[in-house]
Every structure is written in structure tokens, then in C-alpha cells.
Design an enzyme around this catalytic site. Structure first.
Site, PDB file in Angstrom:
ATOM      1  N   HIS A 118      -3.297  -4.322   3.054  1.00 16.07           N
ATOM      2  CA  HIS A 118      -4.332  -3.597   3.831  1.00 16.07           C
ATOM      3  C   HIS A 118      -3.903  -3.220   5.247  1.00 16.07           C
ATOM      4  O   HIS A 118      -4.238  -2.129   5.704  1.00 16.07           O
ATOM      5  CB  HIS A 118      -5.665  -4.358   3.886  1.00 16.07           C
ATOM      6  CG  HIS A 118      -6.708  -3.684   4.738  1.00 16.07           C
ATOM      7  ND1 HIS A 118      -7.329  -2.514   4.366  1.00 16.07           N
ATOM      8  CD2 HIS A 118      -7.215  -4.006   5.963  1.00 16.07           C
ATOM      9  CE1 HIS A 118      -8.198  -2.158   5.319  1.00 16.07           C
ATOM     10  NE2 HIS A 118      -8.138  -3.036   6.296  1.00 16.07           N
ATOM     11  N   HIS A 139      -6.547  -8.506  -0.018  1.00 18.31           N
ATOM     12  CA  HIS A 139      -6.588  -7.273   0.757  1.00 18.31           C
ATOM     13  C   HIS A 139      -7.523  -7.490   1.942  1.00 18.31           C
ATOM     14  O   HIS A 139      -8.748  -7.444   1.798  1.00 18.31           O
ATOM     15  CB  HIS A 139      -7.096  -6.158  -0.163  1.00 18.31           C
ATOM     16  CG  HIS A 139      -6.888  -4.791   0.382  1.00 18.31           C
ATOM     17  ND1 HIS A 139      -5.689  -4.144   0.294  1.00 18.31           N
ATOM     18  CD2 HIS A 139      -7.726  -3.950   1.034  1.00 18.31           C
ATOM     19  CE1 HIS A 139      -5.793  -2.955   0.852  1.00 18.31           C
ATOM     20  NE2 HIS A 139      -7.020  -2.822   1.319  1.00 18.31           N
ATOM     21  N   ASP A 158       0.815  -1.224   0.000  1.00 20.15           N
ATOM     22  CA  ASP A 158       0.000   0.000   0.000  1.00 20.15           C
ATOM     23  C   ASP A 158       0.851   1.277   0.000  1.00 20.15           C
ATOM     24  O   ASP A 158       1.492   1.599   1.001  1.00 20.15           O
ATOM     25  CB  ASP A 158      -0.945   0.014   1.186  1.00 20.15           C
ATOM     26  CG  ASP A 158      -1.892  -1.190   1.208  1.00 20.15           C
ATOM     27  OD1 ASP A 158      -1.511  -2.265   0.706  1.00 20.15           O
ATOM     28  OD2 ASP A 158      -3.000  -1.052   1.734  1.00 20.15           O
ATOM     29  N   HIS A 199      -0.967  -2.537   6.418  1.00 13.47           N
ATOM     30  CA  HIS A 199       0.162  -1.596   6.357  1.00 13.47           C
ATOM     31  C   HIS A 199       1.321  -2.019   7.263  1.00 13.47           C
ATOM     32  O   HIS A 199       2.254  -1.239   7.454  1.00 13.47           O
ATOM     33  CB  HIS A 199      -0.268  -0.157   6.690  1.00 13.47           C
ATOM     34  CG  HIS A 199      -1.193   0.429   5.671  1.00 13.47           C
ATOM     35  ND1 HIS A 199      -1.380   1.787   5.533  1.00 13.47           N
ATOM     36  CD2 HIS A 199      -1.976  -0.151   4.733  1.00 13.47           C
ATOM     37  CE1 HIS A 199      -2.257   2.020   4.565  1.00 13.47           C
ATOM     38  NE2 HIS A 199      -2.630   0.852   4.070  1.00 13.47           N
ATOM     39  N   ASN A 236     -10.338  -1.609  -0.298  1.00  9.60           N
ATOM     40  CA  ASN A 236     -11.538  -0.896   0.129  1.00  9.60           C
ATOM     41  C   ASN A 236     -11.506   0.599  -0.177  1.00  9.60           C
ATOM     42  O   ASN A 236     -12.547   1.229  -0.349  1.00  9.60           O
ATOM     43  CB  ASN A 236     -11.773  -1.116   1.631  1.00  9.60           C
ATOM     44  CG  ASN A 236     -10.533  -0.821   2.465  1.00  9.60           C
ATOM     45  OD1 ASN A 236      -9.457  -1.362   2.197  1.00  9.60           O
ATOM     46  ND2 ASN A 236     -10.668   0.017   3.453  1.00  9.60           N
ATOM     47  N   HIS A 237     -10.313   1.211  -0.248  1.00  8.81           N
ATOM     48  CA  HIS A 237     -10.230   2.661  -0.499  1.00  8.81           C
ATOM     49  C   HIS A 237     -10.345   3.043  -1.980  1.00  8.81           C
ATOM     50  O   HIS A 237     -10.307   4.232  -2.308  1.00  8.81           O
ATOM     51  CB  HIS A 237      -8.932   3.229   0.070  1.00  8.81           C
ATOM     52  CG  HIS A 237      -8.975   3.411   1.557  1.00  8.81           C
ATOM     53  ND1 HIS A 237      -9.813   4.325   2.163  1.00  8.81           N
ATOM     54  CD2 HIS A 237      -8.319   2.785   2.553  1.00  8.81           C
ATOM     55  CE1 HIS A 237      -9.661   4.260   3.477  1.00  8.81           C
ATOM     56  NE2 HIS A 237      -8.760   3.327   3.740  1.00  8.81           N
TER      57      HIS A 237
END
Ligand SMILES: [Fe+2]
Ligand SMILES: [Fe+2]
Length: 265
Positions: free
Chosen positions: A174, A149, A8, A176, A65-66
Site C-alpha cells: 500500500h 495492505h 503494488d 509503495h 483499497n483500490h
């Protein structure tokens, strides 16, 4: 075949160090995959950033999701299928969840973006949805790579086990936070629970401590700000044999000062 996967990418510090890393290293790889869901100041992607990534030498952008955060980008997903949104959103949403890519040597590679359901928005079953498409991809290539993710380590490891022997690589994104469990599973599938985050490692998963902490202390909404300090590249470097099995999976975790001497874990 050797590929690079980058976790990410968060905001400007993440984009900056990604460019520096690929400038020096991209010729080492046959394919470069990055997860770009947080590239636009932490929330989603823009067309401009996507073009910047292609300029750096990125071949595939997976998301999560983002991906829906920038409303204007949803239309862009309909025309650029090098950007993948998670496959298991309800059928009919814009964009594609998998695609076939070609390396500089002409080798076809299938890449799938998939999303978990534990502590995540409720979407279709990732196990069922990936099963529906695997045969179709297998007809085109023996190299199949999955970005799972997801939040929960258990769900991610279960997906790794479920796909072991069926795909070449399952990597998590996801959280991080890079995990140290990179390994080749019994069936020849490369696996890591999370490849980590490319961006500032001085805040809280990419955002400043000052803007994140109040949300935990008060439970009130706060506006997050990108943290600028201590940028690091997180990812994996993965090799595959001629049968599509993973032969080696190393972690990448490096700062700008260390890039030229980076020794992978
Ligand atoms: Fe993320
Ligand atoms: Fe995410």
C-alpha cells in the site's frame, strides 16, 4: 518452497516490467503472488489485465483499497477467486478474502488479503477477522501467507507480531515505498513492513510530480497521471522449510537493465 511476491503494480510501466521480470525469472519460484490494486492506470483492475497477469505466470492477485475503483470489476470478483479482495470488508461484499492455491509441485498454500484501518477507510478489525479464519486454513495447509495492505508502519508491525508463529509470512503493501526491515521473526514468520511498488520510481508513488504536487500545494482535487520513467520491480523472494516456517526473506528491487544480474537484498 520458494515464492515471489511483487508489490503494488502501477499502470502500464508496472505491467510492462512485471512481464519482463517474470519471463526471465518465473521458473525460479513455486508460486507468484502480486498485488494488483493499481494495475489499471493506478486505479483498480480489469479482467483484461488479470488475464495478462495469468499469462505472465502470476498465480495469485492480492489487492487493497483500490480494488473497488473499476465498477465493472466488482462483478468479476464473484467468479475469479484467484483475485483476493481484503478479507475484513463487511461480510457480504463481493469476492473472497482468502483462498487455497496449489504450487506446480502440488503443495497447498493459503493466501490472505487483509487491510489496515489507520489512515484507511473504516472497515472491520483485521486482527479479529483473520483470527476467525486461521484455524480453517490451518486444517488445509501449514503454508499461510498474508498481504497486510496498510498505511501505518506501527499497525503493520503489530500485525507481524500478532501473527508470528501462526502464519508463514506477513508482508505489507500500500505505501509503495519498500522498507529494509525484511527478517524472520522469533516464531518463524517472515516479515517486511512494505514490499514496495512495481512501476515508475521517478514520480510520487507511481504518478507524475506535475499532477501530484498541485494537490499538496492547493488542496484542490487534481487528476493524477501515470509516470512512465525509471520503472522498477519491487518485491520479495521468500523461502520456507517443510514445517511452513520462513527460512529466508530477501528484497527484490531491480530495473529492466539489472534484471538478468539481479542480486537480492
Ligand atoms: Fe497501492
Ligand atoms: Fe492501497
Amino acid at each position: 518452497m520458494k515464492i515471489l511476491v511483487i508489490g503494488d503494480i502501477v499502470g502500464k510501466p508496472g505491467r510492462g516490467i512485471l512481464g519482463d521480470f517474470l519471463e526471465r525469472k518465473k521458473d525460479n519460484y513455486d508460486l507468484v503472488i502480486v498485488n494488483g490494486e493499481n494495475a489499471a492506470a493506478g486505479f483498480g483492475l480489469t479482467e483484461k489485465i488479470v488475464k495478462q497477469f495469468y499469462g505472465f505466470g502470476v498465480d495469485v492477485i492480492t489487492t487493497g483499497n483500490h480494488i473497488w475503483d473499476k465498477k465493472e470489476f466488482i462483478d468479476y470478483l464473484k467468479k475469479d477467486h484467484k483475485v483476493l479482495r481484503p478479507l475484513n470488508y463487511p461480510k457480504g461484499v463481493p469476492g473472497v478474502g482468502w483462498n487455497i492455491f496449489e504450487t506446480s509441485k502440488g503443495v497447498k498454500v493459503g493466501v490472505i488479503s487483509l487491510q489496515g484501518r489507520i489512515f484507511m477507510p473504516p472497515i472491520d478489525c483485521p486482527f479479529q477477522r483473520i483470527t476467525e479464519i486461521l484455524d480453517e486454513i490451518k486444517k488445509k495447509t501449514k503454508y499461510i501467507i498474508v498481504d497486510f495492505h496498510a498505511e501505518a508502519t506501527s499497525e503493520k508491525m503489530a500485525m507481524g507480531r500478532f501473527l508470528d508463529g501462526k502464519v508463514s509470512l506477513v508482508f505489507g503493501t500500500h505505501t509503495h515505498i519498500q522498507t529494509s526491515d525484511n527478517r524472520v521473526l522469533d516464531g518463524g514468520t517472515g516479515y517486511i513492513t512494505d514490499v514496495g511498488m512495481t512501476g515508475s520510481h521517478d514520480g510520487v508513488i507511481g504518478m507524475t510530480v506535475e499532477t501530484v504536487l498541485p494537490r499538496f500545494l492547493t488542496s484542490l482535487p487534481t487528476k493524477f497521471k501515470i509516470c512512465e520513467e525509471m520503472a522498477r520491480v519491487n518485491g520479495i523472494e521468500v523461502e520456507f522449510d517443510e514445517y511452513g516456517k520462513c527460512s529466508n526473506i530477501d528484497r527484490v528491487d531491480t530495473s529492466i537493465e539489472e534484471i538478468d544480474f539481479a542480486d537480492f537484498l
